[in-house]
Design an enzyme around this catalytic site. Structure first.
Site, PDB file in Angstrom:
ATOM      1  N   LYS A  14       0.829  -1.215   0.000  1.00 39.68           N
ATOM      2  CA  LYS A  14       0.000   0.000   0.000  1.00 39.68           C
ATOM      3  C   LYS A  14       0.861   1.262   0.000  1.00 39.68           C
ATOM      4  CE  LYS A  14      -2.270  -0.858   3.840  1.00 39.68           C
ATOM      5  NZ  LYS A  14      -1.585  -2.085   4.276  1.00 39.68           N
ATOM      6  N   ARG A  89      -9.411   1.378   8.906  1.00 33.98           N
ATOM      7  CA  ARG A  89      -8.924   0.056   9.302  1.00 33.98           C
ATOM      8  C   ARG A  89     -10.045  -0.787   9.904  1.00 33.98           C
ATOM      9  NH1 ARG A  89      -3.212   0.716   8.719  1.00 33.98           N
ATOM     10  NH2 ARG A  89      -2.063  -0.760   9.966  1.00 33.98           N
ATOM     11  N   ARG A 128      11.836  -6.058   5.082  1.00 37.27           N
ATOM     12  CA  ARG A 128      11.816  -4.671   4.602  1.00 37.27           C
ATOM     13  C   ARG A 128      12.580  -3.692   5.493  1.00 37.27           C
ATOM     14  NH1 ARG A 128       5.429  -2.812   4.764  1.00 37.27           N
ATOM     15  NH2 ARG A 128       5.239  -2.702   7.015  1.00 37.27           N
ATOM     16  N   ARG A 162      11.442  -1.073  10.860  1.00 40.65           N
ATOM     17  CA  ARG A 162      10.373  -0.732  11.795  1.00 40.65           C
ATOM     18  C   ARG A 162      10.354  -1.717  12.958  1.00 40.65           C
ATOM     19  NH1 ARG A 162       4.923   0.210   8.340  1.00 40.65           N
ATOM     20  NH2 ARG A 162       4.121  -0.772  10.230  1.00 40.65           N
ATOM     21  N   ARG A 173      -0.496  -8.387  13.625  1.00 40.27           N
ATOM     22  CA  ARG A 173      -1.023  -7.397  12.675  1.00 40.27           C
ATOM     23  C   ARG A 173      -1.889  -8.062  11.614  1.00 40.27           C
ATOM     24  NH1 ARG A 173       4.421  -4.909  11.059  1.00 40.27           N
ATOM     25  NH2 ARG A 173       3.302  -3.635   9.574  1.00 40.27           N
TER      26      ARG A 173
END
Ligand code: AMP
Length: 221
Positions: A14, A89, A128, A162, A173
């Site tokens: 996203k 969300r 990532r 992160r 998540r």
């Protein structure tokens, strides 16, 4: 004002797509995750409230994110429109957004769902990292800097990962996504503005698919 929503689980792409679509279509990218991380970084009251939930991978209370996004949509740079990445969300946030837009005689123009296999999501998230200076995103598996340890865009040699991009928090998540966020797929389908794009394809192809969808929506108006 055009309002586009990118919907999908963490790691679906996203953020990457929102940044590029925003640049191509003259829209503002609004990522509640980025805004909350910025608030945590400066230690603002919102940041202090949000941090524990973000570290666990749970959702920050609706009232906080709804206020952040509504205030931001009022700013002059959003006049042409915005692409929302990470908001709404859950159904309460979607309803709040509809109400705010209805007050302005606007509505959500398109919702693009990025669909990616769960195992691929876990792999993507674990790998990532971003450049600490310019924020360019990389991935151990699919997009390493051309020169090892040097950002392709700005030449910086410092990168960050992160804190919530670890295997344990990632599973929370993903669970939160299925429990809270995935009902939005039905919500927007029933409203008639859901479009689904294959998020497993290479980044450029996904971008082209999204552009195609946006083009079709524009023509049909
Ligand atoms: P993201 O960068 O979109 O993956 O968001 C990172 C974290 O910020 C999430 O795991 C949540 O804790 C929080 N967050 C971001 N957007 C929202 C939202 N719309 N509602 C509630 N929490 C959010």
């Amino acid at each position: 004002m055009r309002i586009l929503i990118l919907l999908g689980p963490p790691g679906a792409g996203k953020g990457t797509q929102a940044k590029e679509i925003a640049a191509r279509h003259g829209l503002i990218q609004l990522s509640t995750g980025d805004m909350l991380r910025a608030a945590v970084k400066v230690g603002s009251p919102v940041g202090r409230k949000a941090k524990a939930m973000m570290d666990k991978g749970e959702l920050v209370p609706d009232a906080i994110v709804i206020k952040i996004i509504c205030d931001r949509l009022e700013e002059p740079d959003c006049r042409r429109g915005a692409i929302l990445d990470g908001f709404p969300r859950n159904l309460a946030q979607a309803a709040a957004l509809d109400n705010v837009l209805a007050d302005k005689r606007k509505k959500v123009n398109a919702v693009i769902e990025l669909r990616v296999d769960d195992e691929e999501l876990i792999k993507r998230i674990a790998g990532r990292f971003t450049c600490s200076r310019c924020g360019e995103g990389y991935n151990d598996a699919s997009k390493r800097p051309k020169a090892e340890g040097v950002c392709d865009v700005c030449g910086s040699t410092t990168f960050t990962r992160r804190p919530d991009d670890n295997a344990q928090t990632m599973r929370t998540r993903l669970m939160v996504y299925y429990r809270e966020t995935s009902p939005l797929i039905g919500y927007y389908f029933c409203k008639g503005n859901l479009r689904t794009v294959d998020g497993m394809a290479p980044i450029a192809n996904v971008g082209r698919e999204i552009d195609k969808v946006l083009g079709e929506i524009k023509e049909s108006k």
